[in-house]
Design a protein around this motif. Sequence first.
Motif, short mmCIF file in Angstrom:
data_model
loop_
_atom_site.label_atom_id
_atom_site.label_comp_id
_atom_site.label_asym_id
_atom_site.label_seq_id
_atom_site.Cartn_x
_atom_site.Cartn_y
_atom_site.Cartn_z
N TRP A 13 0.89 -1.19 0.00
CA TRP A 13 0.00 0.00 0.00
C TRP A 13 0.92 1.22 0.00
CZ3 TRP A 13 -4.81 1.81 -0.54
CH2 TRP A 13 -5.17 3.01 0.07
N GLU A 14 1.20 1.75 -1.21
CA GLU A 14 2.20 2.80 -1.35
C GLU A 14 1.66 3.93 -2.23
OE1 GLU A 14 5.00 2.69 0.29
OE2 GLU A 14 4.58 0.67 1.06
N PRO A 15 2.26 5.13 -2.11
CA PRO A 15 1.87 6.25 -2.98
C PRO A 15 2.14 5.90 -4.45
CG PRO A 15 3.16 7.02 -1.12
CD PRO A 15 3.25 5.52 -1.10
N THR A 16 1.32 6.40 -5.33
CA THR A 16 1.45 6.09 -6.76
C THR A 16 2.62 6.79 -7.41
OG1 THR A 16 -0.09 7.87 -7.31
CG2 THR A 16 -1.02 5.69 -7.01
N THR A 17 3.28 7.68 -6.68
CA THR A 17 4.45 8.35 -7.26
C THR A 17 5.60 7.38 -7.48
OG1 THR A 17 5.07 8.98 -5.01
CG2 THR A 17 3.93 10.65 -6.34
N ASP A 18 5.54 6.20 -6.83
CA ASP A 18 6.62 5.22 -7.01
C ASP A 18 6.02 3.82 -7.15
OD1 ASP A 18 8.96 3.87 -7.23
OD2 ASP A 18 9.79 4.50 -5.30
N PRO A 19 5.38 3.53 -8.30
CA PRO A 19 4.75 2.22 -8.48
C PRO A 19 5.75 1.07 -8.47
CG PRO A 19 4.76 3.46 -10.53
CD PRO A 19 5.18 4.40 -9.46
N ASP A 20 7.01 1.35 -8.84
CA ASP A 20 8.02 0.28 -8.77
C ASP A 20 8.20 -0.20 -7.33
OD1 ASP A 20 8.44 0.48 -11.49
OD2 ASP A 20 10.08 1.92 -11.29
N GLU A 21 8.14 0.74 -6.40
CA GLU A 21 8.24 0.39 -4.98
C GLU A 21 7.03 -0.43 -4.55
OE1 GLU A 21 10.31 0.61 -1.22
OE2 GLU A 21 10.82 0.81 -3.34
N LEU A 22 5.89 -0.10 -5.11
CA LEU A 22 4.65 -0.84 -4.84
C LEU A 22 4.84 -2.31 -5.19
CD1 LEU A 22 1.56 -0.14 -4.11
CD2 LEU A 22 1.19 -0.19 -6.58
N LEU A 23 5.39 -2.56 -6.36
CA LEU A 23 5.60 -3.93 -6.83
C LEU A 23 6.69 -4.62 -6.02
CD1 LEU A 23 4.83 -6.05 -8.98
CD2 LEU A 23 6.55 -5.04 -10.48
N ARG A 24 7.76 -3.90 -5.69
CA ARG A 24 8.87 -4.50 -4.96
C ARG A 24 8.43 -4.95 -3.57
NH1 ARG A 24 12.24 -3.48 -1.13
NH2 ARG A 24 11.36 -1.40 -0.75
N ILE A 25 7.68 -4.11 -2.86
CA ILE A 25 7.26 -4.46 -1.50
C ILE A 25 6.30 -5.66 -1.52
CG2 ILE A 25 5.93 -3.64 0.48
CD1 ILE A 25 7.09 -0.86 -0.06
N ALA A 26 5.36 -5.66 -2.46
CA ALA A 26 4.43 -6.78 -2.56
C ALA A 26 5.17 -8.07 -2.87
CB ALA A 26 3.38 -6.49 -3.63
N ASP A 27 6.17 -7.98 -3.74
CA ASP A 27 6.96 -9.16 -4.10
C ASP A 27 7.74 -9.68 -2.87
OD1 ASP A 27 8.10 -11.05 -5.91
OD2 ASP A 27 9.92 -9.80 -6.01
N GLU A 28 8.35 -8.78 -2.10
CA GLU A 28 9.09 -9.19 -0.92
C GLU A 28 8.19 -9.87 0.10
OE1 GLU A 28 11.24 -5.96 0.74
OE2 GLU A 28 12.84 -6.01 -0.79
N ARG A 29 7.00 -9.30 0.32
CA ARG A 29 6.08 -9.88 1.29
C ARG A 29 5.57 -11.24 0.82
NH1 ARG A 29 2.92 -4.28 2.90
NH2 ARG A 29 4.34 -3.67 4.60
N MET A 30 5.43 -11.39 -0.50
CA MET A 30 5.02 -12.69 -1.02
C MET A 30 6.08 -13.74 -0.71
SD MET A 30 5.63 -15.03 -3.64
CE MET A 30 6.44 -14.04 -4.88
N TYR A 31 7.35 -13.41 -0.93
CA TYR A 31 8.42 -14.39 -0.65
C TYR A 31 8.55 -14.64 0.86
CZ TYR A 31 10.03 -14.97 -5.40
OH TYR A 31 10.09 -15.29 -6.72
N SER A 32 8.30 -13.61 1.68
CA SER A 32 8.28 -13.82 3.13
C SER A 32 7.17 -14.79 3.52
CB SER A 32 8.08 -12.48 3.85
OG SER A 32 9.15 -11.61 3.62
N SER A 33 6.01 -14.62 2.85
CA SER A 33 4.90 -15.54 3.12
C SER A 33 5.25 -16.95 2.70
CB SER A 33 3.66 -15.05 2.37
OG SER A 33 2.62 -16.00 2.45
N LYS A 34 5.95 -17.09 1.56
CA LYS A 34 6.31 -18.40 1.06
C LYS A 34 7.30 -19.07 2.01
CE LYS A 34 6.64 -18.90 -3.34
NZ LYS A 34 5.58 -19.92 -3.64
N ARG A 35 8.30 -18.30 2.48
CA ARG A 35 9.27 -18.87 3.40
C ARG A 35 8.62 -19.27 4.72
NH1 ARG A 35 12.52 -14.74 1.10
NH2 ARG A 35 11.95 -13.30 2.78
N ALA A 36 7.63 -18.49 5.16
CA ALA A 36 6.94 -18.81 6.40
C ALA A 36 6.10 -20.08 6.25
CB ALA A 36 6.06 -17.64 6.82
#
Length: 408
Positions: free
Chosen positions: A385-408
Amino acid sequence: MTVTRNATNEVMRRAVDQLPSMIGYWDSSLRNVFANRVYADYFGIEPQDLVGKHIRELLGETLYQLNLPYITGVLAGEQQQFDRTLIDVSGAVRVTQATYVPDVVDGVVLGFTALVVDVSARADVERQRDRAVRLFQITMENAPIGKAVLTVDGRWLQVNKALCELLGYTSEELQQKTFRDLTHPDDIPLADEHLRALADGTLTNVASEKRYLRKDGATIWVQRNATLVRDSEAGDVIIAQIQDITARKVAEVTLERQALIDDLTLLGNRRRLMAELNSLKETSSDRPVGMLFVDIDEFKSINDRFGHAVGDRVLAAIGRRILDNVRTQDCACRIGGDEFVALLHSARSAKGVERLANRVRGLLAGPYNIDGTDIAVSVSVGWSWEPTTDPDELLRIADERMYSSKRA
């Protein structure tokens, strides 16, 4: 000074001889009494030699028989007027308009005056006009695309065969309608704007793609080109060319779909996601946007155990579940073999996105029944959930949390 009768007659003779039209007088026995110089010159004789000649002798048998109904009419006391194409003594072809005026005294027709005017120039102009009209009609009727003439308020005045076939109406039916009756409702405002611009001179011509409604109810796409023609006498009209581009529009939609849609799941593809993210960059808004990043756990084992065809059906089923759980304004995409992203324009808070991520994790879990076989599936879901001024950050954070979920 007293003017003698002979002098008066001589003046009248000169005046009549100077007129450009043929003037002659014939008595009731159809013998010439008087003819001016133009009349005599036309037949190649002197005026004095014309006096006393019978009109049949002057005209010749063929022309005499053609004129006889008018001669009979004028001798009955009725003025006659008719057109005739003649060949003079020099071989020139002339178009003339003849007028026979009866000379009636005390109720008796004593003869008639013949006035023959050369209207060749006028006839040539009329022929050119008629030729131009005919060429326009031929062009209209044989054109491979629709052509029409409309009034400035949009009524159909003249339509060709191609347009009738395109729209499914007869020309008589179209002439009872305006272009608004056939225009798709969503396209009427722009069409009205174009019509006003043509009428007030803001535009001299317009070109646009629009939709028409056929008589059978089908919607077709056309390329419409229209030009205003101003005419102070006949009134201003609009000339329009209307070409069917439905096949092209269908092809464009198909190509666009192929470019932005994943054929297997019917979700957006990676190109669609990137287009959405780039659009967010361009808006430069600080308003946050939510994102879900979904990855299928151990999807390779499903392919290895059941085959790629079954794996594809599992992916399609997962895509349907994702689509069923996002809102219309959101964008769900399959961006890799077993990776899905949902861009949540409808999200209102980080907590809401997080709750949706947890719900989607459970919704997408198996089993999936494929041809009677239950296939167990689990997924890992990340969110951001990030400001639209940096959509790349939006994708990066979601991707990291997905891999954290997978490792968990």
